[in-house]
Design a protein around this motif. Sequence first.
Motif, PDB file in Angstrom:
ATOM      1  N   ASN A 208       0.927  -1.136  -0.060  1.00  0.00           N
ATOM      2  CA  ASN A 208      -0.074  -0.080  -0.145  1.00  0.00           C
ATOM      3  C   ASN A 208       0.856   0.984  -0.071  1.00  0.00           C
ATOM      4  OD1 ASN A 208      -2.192   1.567   0.060  1.00  0.00           O
ATOM      5  ND2 ASN A 208      -2.635   1.124   2.116  1.00  0.00           N
ATOM      6  N   PRO A 209       0.861   2.153  -1.104  1.00  0.00           N
ATOM      7  CA  PRO A 209       0.065   1.903  -2.288  1.00  0.00           C
ATOM      8  C   PRO A 209       0.384   0.731  -3.055  1.00  0.00           C
ATOM      9  CG  PRO A 209       1.808   3.667  -2.561  1.00  0.00           C
ATOM     10  CD  PRO A 209       1.751   3.156  -1.125  1.00  0.00           C
ATOM     11  N   SER A 229       2.082  -0.932   4.403  1.00  0.00           N
ATOM     12  CA  SER A 229       2.612   0.461   3.893  1.00  0.00           C
ATOM     13  C   SER A 229       4.128  -0.011   3.423  1.00  0.00           C
ATOM     14  CB  SER A 229       2.752   1.552   4.957  1.00  0.00           C
ATOM     15  OG  SER A 229       1.198   1.668   5.312  1.00  0.00           O
ATOM     16  N   TYR A 440      -3.546   4.245  -3.473  1.00  0.00           N
ATOM     17  CA  TYR A 440      -3.739   3.668  -1.933  1.00  0.00           C
ATOM     18  C   TYR A 440      -4.965   2.816  -1.723  1.00  0.00           C
ATOM     19  CZ  TYR A 440       0.107   6.239  -0.361  1.00  0.00           C
ATOM     20  OH  TYR A 440       1.397   6.530  -0.015  1.00  0.00           O
ATOM     21  N   ALA A 457      -3.008   3.599   7.282  1.00  0.00           N
ATOM     22  CA  ALA A 457      -3.434   3.524   5.847  1.00  0.00           C
ATOM     23  C   ALA A 457      -4.130   5.184   5.715  1.00  0.00           C
ATOM     24  CB  ALA A 457      -4.371   2.624   5.320  1.00  0.00           C
ATOM     25  N   ARG A 461      -2.610   7.982   3.347  1.00  0.00           N
ATOM     26  CA  ARG A 461      -3.383   8.605   2.153  1.00  0.00           C
ATOM     27  C   ARG A 461      -3.765  10.177   2.336  1.00  0.00           C
ATOM     28  NH1 ARG A 461      -7.073   4.818   2.582  1.00  0.00           N
ATOM     29  NH2 ARG A 461      -8.811   6.274   3.573  1.00  0.00           N
TER      30      ARG A 461
END
Lengths: 495, 495
Positions: A208-209, A229, A440, A457, A461
Amino acid sequence: MITYSFTDIGSETLYQHLYHCLKNDIVAGNLKENDRLPSKRSFAKNLGISVITVENAYAQLLAEGYIYSIPKKGFFVETIPDAVRMRYQETSTMEGETESYGDDISPAGKGTALLADFASNRNHPDHFPFSVWAKLSKETMAQDPHGLMTPSPANGVYELRVAICRHLSDFRGMKVDPSQVIIGAGTEYLYSLLIQLLGYDKIYAIENPGYKKLYQIYQSHHVICRAISMDEKGVSMEQLLKSDTDVLHITPAHHFPTGIVTQIGRRYELLNWAAASERRYIIEDDFDSEFRMVGRSIPMLQSIDMQGKVIYMNTFSKSLSSTIRISYMILPPNLAEKFHEKLGFYSCTVSTFDQFILAGFIERGYFEKHINRMRTYYKNLQRRLIENIKNSSVASKVEIAEEEAGLHFLLKLETSLTDRQIVEKAMTMGYRVLTLSECYIRDDSKESWKTTDIKQAATDRRNAVKDTHTLVINYSGMEEEQLPMINGLLEELCR
Amino acid sequence: MITYSFTDIGSETLYQHLYHCLKNDIVAGNLKENDRLPSKRSFAKNLGISVITVENAYAQLLAEGYIYSIPKKGFFVETIPDAVRMRYQETSTMEGETESYGDDISPAGKGTALLADFASNRNHPDHFPFSVWAKLSKETMAQDPHGLMTPSPANGVYELRVAICRHLSDFRGMKVDPSQVIIGAGTEYLYSLLIQLLGYDKIYAIENPGYKKLYQIYQSHHVICRAISMDEKGVSMEQLLKSDTDVLHITPAHHFPTGIVTQIGRRYELLNWAAASERRYIIEDDFDSEFRMVGRSIPMLQSIDMQGKVIYMNTFSKSLSSTIRISYMILPPNLAEKFHEKLGFYSCTVSTFDQFILAGFIERGYFEKHINRMRTYYKNLQRRLIENIKNSSVASKVEIAEEEAGLHFLLKLETSLTDRQIVEKAMTMGYRVLTLSECYIRDDSKESWKTTDIKQAATDRRNAVKDTHTLVINYSGMEEEQLPMINGLLEELCR
């Protein structure tokens, strides 16, 4: 309500006819920007056709960007840039409506309402080696009809698996046995096989992304999937260790979309993580390795894996064409054995015809030649696109990053617009762009998707949205004449 | 322990070399019937090669019937019929080892240790329309390179979907819209899409006896699957109603393997069953409809379904070749819409090249011609095979049933052997046969497979085993010279 005649539609189906009538009216301006189209049901009733026909025509127009939809409200006419209007009118006059139809009907066809698509990762059609492919295709059919009619083993035709192993050995230094290779109709299909092989009870994790489709695929298979992440060395060990992940799906050679290369130390940390439990595996997705612009000095996870914990994946989608649908994975020996036991009953999803043609293409050196040619081509294309940007009037407001990473690079903008406004503004000008913030993973589903770290997250973002305004520029499918267009776009976005 | 030299193996891989050495020794009689092969680990150690290489060579020999395995005991040399020995020796002399290798290596290749395979449903290789296919392939590449490079929509190339709809309309009287068609790389793949579309929380059911692979596929996807018995009118309504089935997967036009045609009354009962709950759907698997030997008087479920409850499935595996991997399903409009919403992110699994070639093949009438030609061919093949049987010395001890049903028929034997002994005796003679009793779904798995009526299934199976001794004869891939072989086999089995 709008009405059209369906009495004399020639060889068109009802759906094609309706699609063309609406498109003509939109481009001609008879249907104006933000006009609401009739509801599917009442339109169908009025025209005396089925709802699915209207549905279909709307879906086509939506995919091509002629209309947009607002949930619960309906379908509305999109803003059509003047340039598109003019180009469409020229095309209609030059080719005639019937001629242009074949291309128009496909959502990704030439007739799309876009001037340029900086978000699509498709290949440029002019560079596929058609003449060699046609030659091999003819030879294959003439020489080995019996082989073509013999069902392929579940993991693919032996000749293709051997060719892939030789290629990996010659050009990547990987030593694998043909029995470890599994051929399938695209990586998306191979992920599905992997879930069946590794288990529905395992917990999967992606970066993530990352590549959003992966999230959709795991979700569609009803398995639990986490988002981990990234830090500057690769996927975050801290988050990974805190999570309950069993199977980690990563792009270590070139993270999509940030381009981060997983550091050697991190690679060993990841292998140690995997070795700590029987349930754990790492999927090493090497999706565009052939076109990385710099030499590779960090060994692949697959090569340094001594415990049989790494599943290597690659595809011919990027290197040849996404439309031929051939991908492969290399299983560690223990999993290869398990594959034959558990999933050996499946038929291989790729036609034997295509497998033999591709085997010949690789064995006879055409693949390597093609890769070399395309690497040079993409290098030049990227160089000229970047030159264009650097010579634009807003050069001081943009920053290019990760341009050595493969078939996309990052473009940071100084702008007062939000990421959402960037996308919308580009679209009204006739361009599709992808922002980093869109990559994301969001916590949409309440059912099976439970990220370990929703807060983190969300923060990532927010930071992405607040700080960067970064575009992910995919240039592989761009036409020569589209290169200068990026300047007009950037000037508008950075104003 | 046996030993082989690996120093001068030419272009062969280690695995191929070991496979050939062992096969030669088995056929030459140096390794004798029931001899135990070395364990994989010790053999690998002795030869200085990896375990996976030995594994692979053993797997190949096993698939081709040269060796058999006893769990926990190891691998043993199979009885090789003298005829196979002779044929193999002739082939080796005529073609030379290197020449025959390309065919030998595949489990289903020419070099198999079988004289005839009455269980395989593969097509005969000589009848694929190679010249037309090659012509269309060349034309497609020359005429529409842009179309070939344009990613196919998730449900397949529009041109192929239109061609399938026209074919279904012209030859089956089905009225469907191209938007309802989903193209995929084989029905096995389409089942996987259907599970994702209809839901992992649904309870699936298949027919018992039935096509065992279906059971494996549902099991592999970790969904609950029931087995419903058949009565003379089709799948048992009584059992279906007692069960908690949501999605019923059936072959109403021609039940595999018994050939039962679902009666019209039962068809309406089934539709009513489906209409009674939102969760319920029927999958109508029409797998070999093109070759049914008698006219169709009973309408398809898809045609009389007014509630959008029937998913129709068909494949080009039977009608063209199982090796080209193209199948399709027709979704009711409501599900077609749901497909685009939920699964529209997937790439279609069939190459655009193959989709365009097949579209041309259908549109230009070649498909219909091919079907007609093959229908006549199979009719003659079946007639001659049955004549052979009727003229054999054991004609009074066999009974042929369901010979109008398609590409297989049933053969009941009067014999003192058990079904297991039948299969084993046939194998020692060099023939593979499939008994009806093997088509009954067994309750192997304790995890996800819980038949509603284990007792009933067990009784059915016992009856099948006790009473009938019925062979399911698949003749579609048989060679001319294999037809008379069935007499020798039947005489031995009915003695």
